[in-house]
Design an enzyme around this catalytic site. Structure first.
Site, short mmCIF file in Angstrom:
data_model
loop_
_atom_site.label_atom_id
_atom_site.label_comp_id
_atom_site.label_asym_id
_atom_site.label_seq_id
_atom_site.Cartn_x
_atom_site.Cartn_y
_atom_site.Cartn_z
CE LYS A 248 3.52 -0.03 -8.77
NZ LYS A 248 4.27 -0.18 -10.03
CG ASP A 249 2.38 -1.09 -3.34
OD1 ASP A 249 2.27 -1.54 -4.49
OD2 ASP A 249 3.47 -0.80 -2.82
NE ARG B 101 0.44 -1.74 -14.81
CZ ARG B 101 1.54 -1.15 -15.27
NH1 ARG B 101 1.56 -0.61 -16.46
NH2 ARG B 101 2.63 -1.09 -14.52
NE ARG B 102 5.46 -2.59 -14.53
CZ ARG B 102 5.94 -2.34 -13.33
NH1 ARG B 102 6.39 -3.33 -12.56
NH2 ARG B 102 5.98 -1.11 -12.86
NE ARG C 138 6.45 -11.14 -4.76
CZ ARG C 138 6.13 -11.35 -3.50
NH1 ARG C 138 5.75 -12.55 -3.11
NH2 ARG C 138 6.19 -10.38 -2.61
NE ARG D 281 10.41 -5.99 -8.43
CZ ARG D 281 9.22 -5.45 -8.60
NH1 ARG D 281 8.70 -5.36 -9.80
NH2 ARG D 281 8.54 -4.99 -7.57
CB CYS E 83 -3.82 -4.98 -6.05
SG CYS E 83 -3.82 -6.49 -5.09
#
Ligand SMILES: NCc1[nH]cc(CCC(=O)O)c1CC(=O)O
Length: 311
Positions: A90-91, A134-135, A153, A159, A256
């Site tokens: 994903k990164d 996105r979220r 973050r 988190r 990204c």
């Protein structure tokens, strides 16, 4: 490779990154018991710049477009300090520079996002903390316009702690894969004395980020021996899904920070790909579901891009 029988794995230092590097080490030593595998921790720009929202880190750090969690690992590869860089796929930007290859991925973990709340039946009233555009946009489509957002973050355990520490926050969203790899996923859990509830979000509505749940291994394009070693542990099905998702992103010209979800999975013998893409000024995403030949993942990514249409 650095020397004949030694392989140096480079990883970020977060608990999740270390767990993923250990998974890669275990997979490699199962296949090559004689191989001397070492681990080198590399600090990345993304880890260092905790002072700015994630979407701005690349800009303020002078990294031209993307890859704030991988740049230093790629430098270490080029300088021969490491032979393999382990990443959350994903990164990793969808297009690699020509000096690098990604010959292998581990079998995919759960790909979906998980909603973490203080109340068991939270209904989308209040504040959701997430740094991911996105979220945020998907949450708005899912729960409605009344939802408020805060930036969030930090690594996965941090988190969860921040949710508990901010009385005005009601929920956060995290990837199930990261929670599971850290042993933190449970329908009910207690963090700093506070009860939290976790519930997976349906992938049809909350389409995961490209490559979510996939661990990828990068090496130098010129390093034939490491490429072969890695190819030996590549998971072919996961790889097909990753290629389909990443091809879609390349077509879209996404970076990204583009608000896009794309998720491919095998259903029987077919590869199914879902995507949703948000553009400024429009609440509903452009969305698509396509299926096709599991042996032609690039074609499926391209088809999805061509069929993307208003939701
Ligand atoms: N953006 C950070 C990141 N990169 C990979 C994962 C989780 C592991 C994975 O998706 O493979 C996470 C944390 C999260 O989004 O919750």
């Amino acid at each position: 490779m650095t020397s004949k029988n030694t392989l140096i794995i480079g990883t970020r230092g977060s608990a999740l990154a270390l767990a993923q590097a250990d998974m890669v080490r275990a997979a490699l030593s199962a296949l090559h018991p004689g191989l001397d595998i070492r681990r080198e921790i590399i600090r990345t720009t993304g880890d260092r710049r905790m002072d700015v929202p994630l979407a701005d880190v690349a800009r303020v750090s002078g990294i031209v477009d993307k890859g704030i969690f991988i740049k230093e690992l790629e430098t270490a590869l080029l300088e021969g300090r490491i032979d393999v860089a382990v990443h959350s796929l994903k990164d990793v930007p969808s297009e690699l520079a020509p000096e690098f290859r990604l010959p292998a991925v581990l079998p995919r973990a759960a790909a979906e996002d998980v909603l973490i709340t203080k109340e068991p039946d939270w209904n989308g009233r209040g504040t959701l903390a997430t740094g991911s555009v996105r979220r945020r946009l998907m949450a708005r489509t899912y729960w409605g316009r009344q939802l408020r957002f805060e930036d969030l973050r930090g690594n996965v355990p941090t988190r969860l702690e921040k949710l508990v520490e901010h009385p005005e926050w009601d929920a956060v969203i995290l990837a199930k894969a990261g929670l599971e790899r850290l042993g933190l996923y449970a329908p009910e859990t207690v963090v700093q004395g506070r009860k939290l509830y976790m519930r997976p979000l349906p992938v049809e509505a909350f389409i995961p980020a490209v490559g979510q749940g996939i661990v990828g291994m990068e090496c130098r394009a010129s390093d034939r021996k490491t490429k072969e070693l890695l190819a030996g542990i590549n998971d072919v099905e996961t790889c097909a899904c990753g290629v389909a998702e990443r091809t879609f992103l390349v077509r879209l010209g996404a970076s990204c920070s583009t608000p896009v979800g794309v998720y491919a999975c095998l259903e029987g013998d077919e590869l199914v790909l879902r995507a949703a893409y948000y553009v400024p000024g429009r609440e509903e995403p452009f969305a698509v579901v396509v299926c096709g030949d599991r042996n032609a993942p690039e074609a499926l990514g391209i088809l999805a891009f061509e069929k993307l249409s208003p939701n």
